[in-house]
Motif scaffolding. Structure first.
Motif, PDB file in Angstrom:
ATOM      1  N   LEU A  68       0.818  -1.220   0.000  1.00  0.00           N
ATOM      2  CA  LEU A  68       0.000   0.000   0.000  1.00  0.00           C
ATOM      3  C   LEU A  68       0.850   1.267   0.000  1.00  0.00           C
ATOM      4  O   LEU A  68       0.433   2.291  -0.554  1.00  0.00           O
ATOM      5  N   ASP A  69       2.031   1.219   0.595  1.00  0.00           N
ATOM      6  CA  ASP A  69       2.916   2.387   0.611  1.00  0.00           C
ATOM      7  C   ASP A  69       3.263   2.807  -0.815  1.00  0.00           C
ATOM      8  O   ASP A  69       3.459   3.989  -1.086  1.00  0.00           O
ATOM      9  N   CYS A  70       3.341   1.843  -1.730  1.00  0.00           N
ATOM     10  CA  CYS A  70       3.646   2.129  -3.137  1.00  0.00           C
ATOM     11  C   CYS A  70       2.381   2.379  -3.945  1.00  0.00           C
ATOM     12  O   CYS A  70       2.312   3.340  -4.715  1.00  0.00           O
ATOM     13  N   ILE A  71       1.384   1.523  -3.779  1.00  0.00           N
ATOM     14  CA  ILE A  71       0.144   1.624  -4.560  1.00  0.00           C
ATOM     15  C   ILE A  71      -0.485   3.000  -4.430  1.00  0.00           C
ATOM     16  O   ILE A  71      -0.932   3.584  -5.420  1.00  0.00           O
ATOM     17  N   LYS A  72      -0.510   3.550  -3.219  1.00  0.00           N
ATOM     18  CA  LYS A  72      -1.189   4.841  -3.014  1.00  0.00           C
ATOM     19  C   LYS A  72      -0.592   5.964  -3.850  1.00  0.00           C
ATOM     20  O   LYS A  72      -1.274   6.914  -4.189  1.00  0.00           O
ATOM     21  N   ASN A  73       0.678   5.824  -4.224  1.00  0.00           N
ATOM     22  CA  ASN A  73       1.328   6.864  -5.024  1.00  0.00           C
ATOM     23  C   ASN A  73       0.945   6.818  -6.495  1.00  0.00           C
ATOM     24  O   ASN A  73       1.160   7.786  -7.220  1.00  0.00           O
ATOM     25  N   TYR A  74       0.383   5.720  -6.952  1.00  0.00           N
ATOM     26  CA  TYR A  74      -0.009   5.571  -8.357  1.00  0.00           C
ATOM     27  C   TYR A  74      -1.478   5.894  -8.609  1.00  0.00           C
ATOM     28  O   TYR A  74      -1.871   6.111  -9.747  1.00  0.00           O
ATOM     29  N   ILE A  75      -2.280   5.925  -7.558  1.00  0.00           N
ATOM     30  CA  ILE A  75      -3.714   6.117  -7.729  1.00  0.00           C
ATOM     31  C   ILE A  75      -3.988   7.435  -8.447  1.00  0.00           C
ATOM     32  O   ILE A  75      -3.562   8.505  -8.014  1.00  0.00           O
TER      33      ILE A  75
END
Length: 176
Positions: A68-75
């Motif tokens: 989630l630490d990475c995914i949230k930056n792509y949303i």
């Protein structure tokens, strides 16, 4: 090598294997003592949590997920191709696997709300969360409680504390 590592190597070679949960996990992690050949300091009993208390959970579908630490930056960015993936595999159903390296429970709830608001959980059959490595429990809310609060309206099975993510040992997860 621990079974988690040999399983990962078999998958990397393209071999099909059946992975099973581990008995114990490593609660304390020391970056100065990383030696996969030495094994892990397995001190805690593995206990996957059924967040909504269903009697039995069976989830099947295409997997998608990660940290989630990475995914949230792509949303919402030009790199966000989740909707295309969901539409392409909607007939299979979607199973999300998620985990967090470092966060707090308020940020966790906001990230899950954002994913939900952007349609990430459309066609979702269930979500599996790994154990977070570093979690700060704000407002007296645990990781599992934050997940429950953020996702209860989806009415899908949610499992927490699975053997995925940054806490060793981990099952190898494959997107798709």
């Amino acid at each position: 090598l621990h079974r988690s590592l040999t399983d990962s190597l078999e998958i990397e070679k393209g071999n099909e294997i059946i992975q099973e949960s581990f008995d114990m996990y490593e609660k304390e992690w020391n970056a100065d003592e990383i030696d996969p050949c030495a094994g892990y300091n397995l001190t805690e009993k593995v206990e996957w949590k059924n967040i909504f208390g269903e009697e039995k959970i069976v989830i099947q579908g295409r997997s998608i997920g990660g940290c989630l630490d990475c995914i949230k930056n792509y949303i919402g960015t030009k790199y966000d191709k989740v909707q295309e993936y969901l539409e392409k595999h909607k007939e299979d159903g979607i199973v999300w696997f998620l985990e967090a390296f470092e966060t707090n429970t308020a940020e966790l709830q906001r990230t899950l709300w954002q994913m939900k608001s952007c349609g990430y959980f459309k066609y979702c059959k269930g979500i599996v969360f790994g154990r977070p490595l570093f979690i700060r429990e704000d407002y007296e809310t645990s990781f599992n409680e934050a997940v429950k609060l953020a996702l209860e309206d989806l009415k899908i099975p949610v499992i927490c504390d699975a053997d995925i993510g940054h806490v060793s040992p981990q099952l190898a997860m494959v997107n798709g």
